[in-house]
Scaffold this motif. Structure first.
Motif, short mmCIF file in Angstrom:
data_model
loop_
_atom_site.label_atom_id
_atom_site.label_comp_id
_atom_site.label_asym_id
_atom_site.label_seq_id
_atom_site.Cartn_x
_atom_site.Cartn_y
_atom_site.Cartn_z
N VAL A 157 0.77 -1.25 -0.14
CA VAL A 157 0.13 0.03 0.00
C VAL A 157 0.62 1.34 -0.18
O VAL A 157 0.38 2.47 -0.38
CB VAL A 157 -1.02 0.14 1.13
N CYS A 158 2.06 1.33 0.23
CA CYS A 158 2.89 2.30 0.45
C CYS A 158 4.44 2.02 0.09
O CYS A 158 5.09 0.97 0.49
CB CYS A 158 2.91 2.83 1.91
N LEU A 159 5.23 2.92 -0.62
CA LEU A 159 6.45 2.65 -1.08
C LEU A 159 7.11 3.91 -0.24
O LEU A 159 6.61 4.91 -0.10
CB LEU A 159 6.89 3.03 -2.33
N GLN A 160 8.18 3.62 0.35
CA GLN A 160 9.20 4.45 1.24
C GLN A 160 10.74 4.41 0.76
O GLN A 160 11.00 3.38 0.25
CB GLN A 160 9.00 4.29 2.73
N LEU A 161 11.35 5.62 1.13
CA LEU A 161 12.60 5.53 0.73
C LEU A 161 13.22 6.57 1.65
O LEU A 161 12.71 7.35 2.11
CB LEU A 161 12.95 5.70 -0.77
N ASP B 170 10.05 13.41 6.85
CA ASP B 170 11.03 13.79 7.74
C ASP B 170 12.41 13.86 7.19
O ASP B 170 12.83 13.09 6.46
CB ASP B 170 10.98 12.88 9.02
N GLN B 171 13.12 14.95 7.92
CA GLN B 171 14.68 14.93 7.87
C GLN B 171 15.19 14.12 8.97
O GLN B 171 14.84 14.24 9.89
CB GLN B 171 15.27 16.26 7.53
N LEU B 172 16.23 13.12 8.49
CA LEU B 172 16.97 12.45 9.46
C LEU B 172 18.46 12.49 9.01
O LEU B 172 18.74 13.16 8.23
CB LEU B 172 16.55 10.79 9.34
N PHE B 173 19.35 12.03 10.24
CA PHE B 173 20.95 12.17 9.91
C PHE B 173 21.57 10.60 10.04
O PHE B 173 21.16 9.89 11.01
CB PHE B 173 21.30 13.09 10.84
N LYS C 135 30.41 6.29 8.70
CA LYS C 135 31.57 5.48 9.24
C LYS C 135 32.91 6.36 9.47
O LYS C 135 33.71 5.79 10.08
CB LYS C 135 31.83 3.94 8.67
N HIS C 136 33.11 7.38 8.48
CA HIS C 136 34.13 8.18 8.56
C HIS C 136 34.16 9.22 9.47
O HIS C 136 35.13 10.24 9.52
CB HIS C 136 34.62 8.53 7.16
N GLY C 137 33.03 9.30 10.17
CA GLY C 137 32.71 10.35 11.08
C GLY C 137 31.72 11.41 10.42
O GLY C 137 31.42 11.48 9.18
N GLY C 138 30.85 12.21 11.13
CA GLY C 138 29.93 13.07 10.78
C GLY C 138 28.75 12.31 10.59
O GLY C 138 28.59 11.23 10.80
N ARG C 139 27.58 13.21 10.02
CA ARG C 139 26.55 12.56 9.68
C ARG C 139 26.03 13.24 8.35
O ARG C 139 26.14 14.36 8.03
CB ARG C 139 25.39 13.16 10.98
N LEU C 140 24.96 12.40 7.68
CA LEU C 140 24.66 12.85 6.21
C LEU C 140 23.04 13.17 6.58
O LEU C 140 22.56 12.14 7.02
CB LEU C 140 24.96 11.65 5.47
N PRO C 141 22.66 14.36 6.29
CA PRO C 141 21.25 14.51 6.19
C PRO C 141 20.40 13.78 5.10
O PRO C 141 20.99 13.98 3.85
CB PRO C 141 21.04 16.01 6.22
N VAL C 142 19.45 13.24 5.40
CA VAL C 142 18.73 12.55 4.49
C VAL C 142 17.27 12.86 4.62
O VAL C 142 16.68 13.19 5.87
CB VAL C 142 18.88 10.94 4.49
#
Length: 175
Positions: free
Chosen positions: A127-131, A153-156, A160-167
């Motif tokens: 019923v729903c696709l997500q990504l 929503d925005q997540l982080f 593995k090399h440090g830091g966070r990637l906003p998705v």
């Protein structure tokens, strides 16, 4: 998602489930999109990372829920689609990755695959696709929005090399 259901919706492709035996072919496809990998690591893409892509799942997902489909034209791997069935909840399909070989981009390959996937998903009771997508990648955002996906929503993601990637999460209800 049954391979046969997806294949019936996309008869112009030969589709098969990729395994660790396909890692070299998948590595070449992923290397055709170096910008994508740079979001996650400053280091060159390795075979070990491709092996991880083929097998990794969230801790709440059993390996049987994951499928990595390879799409072939003229016996050449032109796209990969990584999905998690029944995730993040029942009757959902999570798209972990859709990547088209750079030589086939902007030639409707991704759109055709996604249109076929949506049809196959509906026939399978989804019923729903997500990504999630890299938040700063506006080209990818445009692609998904044209297919009817909406931002969530925005997540982080921790890197593995440090830091966070906003998705940004995106979803599309199927009718």
């Amino acid at each position: 998602m049954k391979l046969s259901t997806l294949q019936a919706e996309l008869p112009n492709f030969k589709i098969r489930l990729l395994t660790l035996e396909d890692q070299e072919e998948l590595l070449a496809l992923e290397q055709s999109n170096p910008e994508y990998h740079r979001y996650f690591s400053p280091e060159p893409l390795t075979t070990e990372e491709v092996q991880h892509d083929l097998t990794a799942t969230p801790h709440t997902v059993v390996p049987e829920q994951k499928q990595v489909f390879g799409f072939y034209l003229a016996n050449r791997l032109v796209a990969v689609l990584d999905v998690l069935n029944q995730y993040p909840q029942e009757q959902f399909l999570f798209i972990g990755l859709l990547m088209v070989n750079q030589a086939y981009q902007r030639k409707t390959v991704g759109k055709v695959i996604m249109t076929g996937l949506m049809q196959a998903a509906m026939k399978s009771g989804v019923v729903c696709l997500q990504l999630t997508r890299v938040a700063t990648d506006t080209g990818v955002e445009t692609f998904w929005k044209k297919l009817g996906f909406e931002n969530g929503d925005q997540l982080f993601l921790p890197l593995k090399h440090g830091g966070r990637l906003p998705v940004t999460t995106m979803s599309r209800l199927l009718k």
